[in-house]
Design an enzyme around this catalytic site. Structure first.
Site, short mmCIF file in Angstrom:
data_model
loop_
_atom_site.label_atom_id
_atom_site.label_comp_id
_atom_site.label_asym_id
_atom_site.label_seq_id
_atom_site.Cartn_x
_atom_site.Cartn_y
_atom_site.Cartn_z
N GLU A 29 0.82 -1.22 0.00
CA GLU A 29 0.00 0.00 0.00
C GLU A 29 0.84 1.26 0.00
O GLU A 29 0.51 2.24 -0.66
CB GLU A 29 -0.87 0.05 1.26
CG GLU A 29 -1.89 -1.01 1.39
CD GLU A 29 -2.59 -0.89 2.72
OE1 GLU A 29 -3.82 -1.02 2.72
OE2 GLU A 29 -1.93 -0.67 3.75
N ILE A 51 -3.40 -5.22 17.43
CA ILE A 51 -3.61 -4.79 18.81
C ILE A 51 -3.52 -5.98 19.74
O ILE A 51 -2.86 -5.94 20.77
CB ILE A 51 -4.97 -4.07 18.96
CG1 ILE A 51 -4.89 -2.69 18.29
CG2 ILE A 51 -5.37 -3.92 20.43
CD1 ILE A 51 -6.19 -1.92 18.28
N GLY A 103 -5.74 -1.75 4.88
CA GLY A 103 -5.64 -2.77 3.84
C GLY A 103 -5.15 -4.10 4.35
O GLY A 103 -4.89 -5.02 3.57
N LYS A 113 1.87 -0.41 27.04
CA LYS A 113 1.60 0.39 28.25
C LYS A 113 2.37 -0.14 29.45
O LYS A 113 1.82 -0.42 30.52
CB LYS A 113 0.09 0.41 28.55
CG LYS A 113 -0.77 1.02 27.47
CD LYS A 113 -0.51 2.49 27.27
CE LYS A 113 -1.45 3.09 26.24
NZ LYS A 113 -1.13 4.52 25.95
#
Length: 500
Positions: free
Chosen positions: A292, A362, A386, A406
């Site tokens: 992309e 994630i 994409g 985190k």
């Protein structure tokens, strides 16, 4: 700058951004250029935002629906979101102000596979497109547009729109002309095979032909694309890159890949850029990219003679490398092809060239389902982009991620993904700094041990305990203990850490 506007008819339409914004009305659907912080309009979004604030100040409504190629930048998505000027947004965004508005329910957002978005517009699934706002390097004597640093969905928006506004940006290098390969998909039901057999094949023109009678305004700008610089690779990123290269070496040893036959796709970010840095010192030669976006690491590979050709729809370059591209576009256009995103992301071509896809995530669960978009299952971050186009259709699909986020409060490996963008049917290889989990040929239960092995050591006992409970279930194809499947996420929401 008038030499960049060679068509007399369109030169007569030159006006300020504020004047051009008067052609954008409340309730309009506006298709804008732009993809990953490149090639987006630089002046109209701010002018539209100013118009919105003025109208809101009178107690009247002003909001528009905004379509793009992918994410833009603070001076596009950001200013429009801050002015409460957006009703609906698609197909991808990454602006923090816009993200907050979406998650607060103040803006509607539809996350769409990038290869689908142009087709949906073309077929009228969203209704009428009132205006297209497109950035160009220049306008030719014939009224054709030379695209700038992104092509995206420009063709679909220009064709569908009732009105066209062109931004001619003198910051963009004139030497980009010749880098683009513009080819339009024939309309349904008259589709034909896309005639791309090799990554570098050029099948179209270097310009976009438009209906000049639809152009209502031309705005002159001189402003850079705005992308954040990539962070220097830290130790974890280097370890992930090393593990990904170990996986590639394993494919060579198995006879499924050669050192001069690697065709890559890469998502955007610091870790993918670290992977490309690792390729510089690898045994791989004649690397090709069908992807992309062109990132910093790809320019480094081209400069080193490691990459022979890169095909994409846009750049995603740091400020330093964007300046480098402007200075050396004449050289790079010999090895870089920028295509419409319906072509760069098309499943047909992705499957044909046999690329190895690599994207971020994630979270992934112990069976290999991937969440690319939502924290805790409800809070959207950016979008699927994409990644689905390449994951579902690539020769091999991989995902790369640090094991925690985190400061260890969030584990990237969880019992059950709280939102699923890519199912266990499509994800093949997951890579963290602790190794890689090759899930090919494995039933769900056989994947668990491998997935836990790449989790952070602090979370491995918790994941093992969960699976022990789940394995006591009556049904064992994909064991889950639904009563505790989302304890990681509940702990994070209530206590600030998945550890509880």
């Amino acid at each position: 700058m008038s030499d960049r506007i060679a068509n007399a008819q369109l030169r007569s339409k030159v006006m300020s951004a504020d004047e051009a914004a008067q052609f954008i009305n409340h309730g309009d659907t506006v298709g804008m250029s732009g993809f990953t912080g490149a090639g987006y309009p630089k002046a109209l979004p701010s002018a539209i935002a100013a118009k919105a604030r003025e109208i809101h100040g009178r107690g009247e409504d002003f909001k528009i629906d905004v379509f793009t190629g992918a994410s833009t930048a603070p001076d596009a998505d950001g200013v429009l979101a801050e002015a409460d000027a957006v009703n609906y947004r698609m197909p991808y965004q990454s602006d923090p102000i816009m993200r907050n508005k979406i998650n607060a329910g103040e803006m509607k957002y539809q996350d769409i596979h990038l290869s689908h978005s142009g087709l949906y517009v073309e077929q009228g699934f969203f209704g009428k497109v009132n205006a297209a706002v497109i950035e160009a390097v220049r306008i030719t004597e014939d009224g054709n547009l030379i695209p700038s640093s992104a092509v995206g969905n420009n063709l679909e928006y220009l064709e569908a729109a009732d009105r066209i506004i062109i931004e001619v940006n003198s910051w963009q290098s004139l030497d980009l002309e010749g880098m683009h390969d513009i080819w339009s998909m024939p309309k349904l039901p008259n589709r034909i095979p896309i005639p791309i057999n090799n990554v570098g094949d050029r099948i179209g023109t270097t310009h976009i032909q438009i209906d000049t009678d639809k152009v209502v305004a031309v705005v002159e700008t001189d402003a850079p694309d705005r992308n954040a610089p990539f962070k220097p690779a830290d130790e974890i990123s280097k370890q992930i890159a090393g593990n990904f290269l170990d996986f590639l070496e394993g494919e060579v040893a198995a006879g499924r890949l050669t050192y001069d036959g690697y065709i890559m796709q890469s998502g955007v970010g610091n870790v993918p850029n670290a992977v490309m840095a690792g390729l510089l010192d690898s045994k791989f030669e004649n690397i090709q990219a069908y992807t992309e976006v062109i990132q910093d690491g790809m320019l480094d590979l081209i400069d080193a003679g490691k990459m022979t050709v890169a095909s994409a729809t846009s750049f995603a370059l740091s400020p330093e490398y964007a300046e480098k591209m402007n200075a050396e576009a004449k050289k790079y256009r010999e090895q870089i092809v920028l295509r419409p995103q319906q072509i760069s992301n098309h499943p047909e071509v992705i499957r044909r060239v046999g690329l190895i896809a690599s994207n971020g995530l994630i979270e992934a669960d112990i069976y290999g389902n991937i969440n690319s978009t939502h924290v805790g299952g409800t809070r959207v971050m950016n979008g699927i982009g994409g990644s689905g186009d390449f994951t579902r259709n690539g020769y091999i699909s991989s995902f790369i991620t640090p094991s925690v986020a985190k400061d260890g409060a969030i584990s990237a490996i969880v019992p059950f993904a709280s939102h699923i963008d890519h199912t266990e049917h499509d994800a093949m290889v997951i890579v963290s700094e602790y190794g890689y989990a090759d899930l090919r040929g494995l039933a769900p239960r056989d994947r668990v041990k491998k997935m836990i092995s790449i989790a952070h050591p602090d979370y491995r006992p918790l994941l093992e305990e969960y699976y022990e409970r789940a394995a006591k279930n009556k049904f064992l194809q994909t064991p889950h203990d639904l009563a505790t499947a989302f304890d990681f996420h509940v702990n994070l929401a209530e206590k600030g850490s998945m550890k509880g």
